[in-house]
Design an enzyme around this catalytic site. Structure first.
Site, PDB file in Angstrom:
ATOM      1  CB  SER A 167      -0.884   0.002   1.253  1.00 43.46           C
ATOM      2  OG  SER A 167      -1.199   1.331   1.608  1.00 43.46           O
ATOM      3  CG  HIS A 211      -3.652  -1.533  -1.830  1.00 39.26           C
ATOM      4  ND1 HIS A 211      -4.786  -2.243  -2.188  1.00 39.26           N
ATOM      5  CD2 HIS A 211      -4.037  -0.719  -0.817  1.00 39.26           C
ATOM      6  CE1 HIS A 211      -5.799  -1.885  -1.427  1.00 39.26           C
ATOM      7  NE2 HIS A 211      -5.377  -0.940  -0.585  1.00 39.26           N
ATOM      8  CG  ASP A 222      -4.785   2.525   0.498  1.00 40.01           C
ATOM      9  OD1 ASP A 222      -5.802   1.821   0.374  1.00 40.01           O
ATOM     10  OD2 ASP A 222      -3.710   2.105   0.972  1.00 40.01           O
ATOM     11  CG  MET A 230      -7.937   7.367   2.172  1.00 44.63           C
ATOM     12  SD  MET A 230      -7.153   7.299   3.788  1.00 44.63           S
ATOM     13  CE  MET A 230      -6.470   5.647   3.724  1.00 44.63           C
ATOM     14  CG  HIS A 270      -8.981   0.473  -0.947  1.00 46.61           C
ATOM     15  ND1 HIS A 270      -8.432   0.270   0.304  1.00 46.61           N
ATOM     16  CD2 HIS A 270     -10.332   0.527  -0.755  1.00 46.61           C
ATOM     17  CE1 HIS A 270      -9.393   0.218   1.203  1.00 46.61           C
ATOM     18  NE2 HIS A 270     -10.552   0.373   0.590  1.00 46.61           N
ATOM     19  CG  MET A 314     -11.031   3.638   1.505  1.00 46.04           C
ATOM     20  SD  MET A 314      -9.504   3.529   2.467  1.00 46.04           S
ATOM     21  CE  MET A 314      -8.302   3.597   1.151  1.00 46.04           C
ATOM     22  CG  MET A 355     -11.625  -2.525   4.501  1.00 48.04           C
ATOM     23  SD  MET A 355     -10.091  -2.160   3.637  1.00 48.04           S
ATOM     24  CE  MET A 355      -9.126  -1.346   4.904  1.00 48.04           C
ATOM     25  CG  ASP A 407      -6.187  -2.700   2.791  1.00 47.45           C
ATOM     26  OD1 ASP A 407      -5.132  -2.466   3.400  1.00 47.45           O
ATOM     27  OD2 ASP A 407      -6.777  -1.828   2.118  1.00 47.45           O
TER      28      ASP A 407
HETATM   29  C1  DX5 Z   1      -6.279   1.623   5.279  1.00 49.23           C
HETATM   30  C2  DX5 Z   1      -5.758   1.342   3.895  1.00 49.23           C
HETATM   31  C3  DX5 Z   1      -4.703   0.319   3.876  1.00 49.23           C
HETATM   32  C4  DX5 Z   1      -3.540   0.629   4.773  1.00 49.23           C
HETATM   33  C5  DX5 Z   1      -2.627  -0.549   4.906  1.00 49.23           C
HETATM   34  O1  DX5 Z   1      -7.347   2.442   5.192  1.00 49.23           O
HETATM   35  O2  DX5 Z   1      -6.775   0.919   3.045  1.00 49.23           O
HETATM   36  O3  DX5 Z   1      -4.317  -0.031   2.565  1.00 49.23           O
HETATM   37  O4  DX5 Z   1      -2.849   1.745   4.383  1.00 49.23           O
HETATM   38  O5  DX5 Z   1      -1.582  -0.191   5.697  1.00 49.23           O
HETATM   39  P1  DX5 Z   1      -0.935  -1.171   6.763  1.00 49.23           P
HETATM   40  O6  DX5 Z   1      -0.417  -2.341   5.994  1.00 49.23           O
HETATM   41  O7  DX5 Z   1       0.119  -0.339   7.381  1.00 49.23           O
HETATM   42  O8  DX5 Z   1      -2.030  -1.550   7.705  1.00 49.23           O
HETATM   43 ZN    ZN Z   2      -6.301  -0.072   1.074  1.00 47.55          ZN
END
Ligand code: DX5
Ligand code: ZN
Length: 223
Positions: A9, A34, A36, A38, A68, A70, A139, A177
């Site tokens: 990630s 990956h 992320d 947000m 991903h 969010m 998750m 994840d």
């Molecule tokens: C959380 C993210 C993850 C996260 C994973 O909201 O979707 O992808 O960053 O990070 P670690 O592996 O540090 O939990």
């Molecule tokens: Zn993620």
């Protein structure tokens, strides 16, 4: 052995030199990237969008990019991520008013759709869409931040999701994840996962190659 994939990630990468750091992770043997996304609305944090995805492609990252989302709303930004070079696009069903429409939109944009379920979001969300998706992302932390602790209750949910996938007889990746590290990757794989997101475990380690290799060694031992 299952076709296991390791997906760092980039949330835990060094954003001041993102291209180089992601390249370092893929050169270390990681499979997927990956990504992320947000929005400080669906989750209480703010990260990156399609411009950064496209910048990683221009930098030369050729691996599968697993976006991903969010974010809420979901649909408006999907064509932009497809254009930016995304491969998988996963979204949280609670964030879409029309789950089937969002899945179709991802497919129409030549990306592979996936559904993400939060720790307390039930698997029943999959009942009417499992035949249309290419990934289930479970998750194992509440979304929003890297470096959180793996929620143990996810293990049972992983096995249940694995049974649903087997029953569907479709090729669907089962990604997990949050909080994955060298200590728990084996039990997560044994429960039925085949794709492992690892942010802090890889990017906060001193030697990415060693970390990815140790993860693979653990996966090789799974029967
Ligand atoms: C959380 C993210 C993850 C996260 C994973 O909201 O979707 O992808 O960053 O990070 P670690 O592996 O540090 O939990
Ligand atoms: Zn993620």
């Amino acid at each position: 052995m299952k076709d296991y994939k390791i997906a760092p990630s980039i949330l835990s990468a060094d954003f001041s030199r993102l291209g180089e750091d992601v390249k370092k992770a893929v050169d270390a043997g990681a499979d997927f990237v990956h990504f992320d996304v947000m929005d400080n609305h669906y989750v209480p944090n703010l990260t990156i969008g399609p411009l950064v995805c496209s910048a990683l492609r221009s930098f030369g990252i050729k691996n599968i990019i697993d976006v991903h989302l969010m974010i809420k709303p979901v649909d408006r930004i999907i064509p932009d991520f497809a254009e930016a070079g995304a491969n998988y696009i996963t979204f949280h069903p609670e964030a879409s008013d029309h789950i089937d429409r969002t899945i179709k939109l991802i497919r129409e944009n030549n990306c592979m759709p996936g559904i993400v379920l939060n720790p307390a979001t039930p698997l029943s969300y999959l009942e009417h869409c499992i035949d249309d998706i290419d990934m289930i992302l479970l998750m194992s932390v509440n979304p929003g931040f890297p470096g959180q602790k793996f929620i143990e209750g996810t293990l049972k949910k992983i096995s249940q999701a694995r049974s649903l996938i087997d029953k569907s007889e479709r090729e669907i990746r089962l990604e997990v994840d949050g909080g994955i590290n060298l200590e728990n990757i084996s039990k997560i794989a044994k429960a039925g996962a085949d794709t492992f997101v690892a942010g802090s475990a890889i990017f906060n380690s001193n030697n990415y190659s060693e970390t990815v290799k140790s993860m693979r060694d653990k996966l090789k031992e799974i029967k």
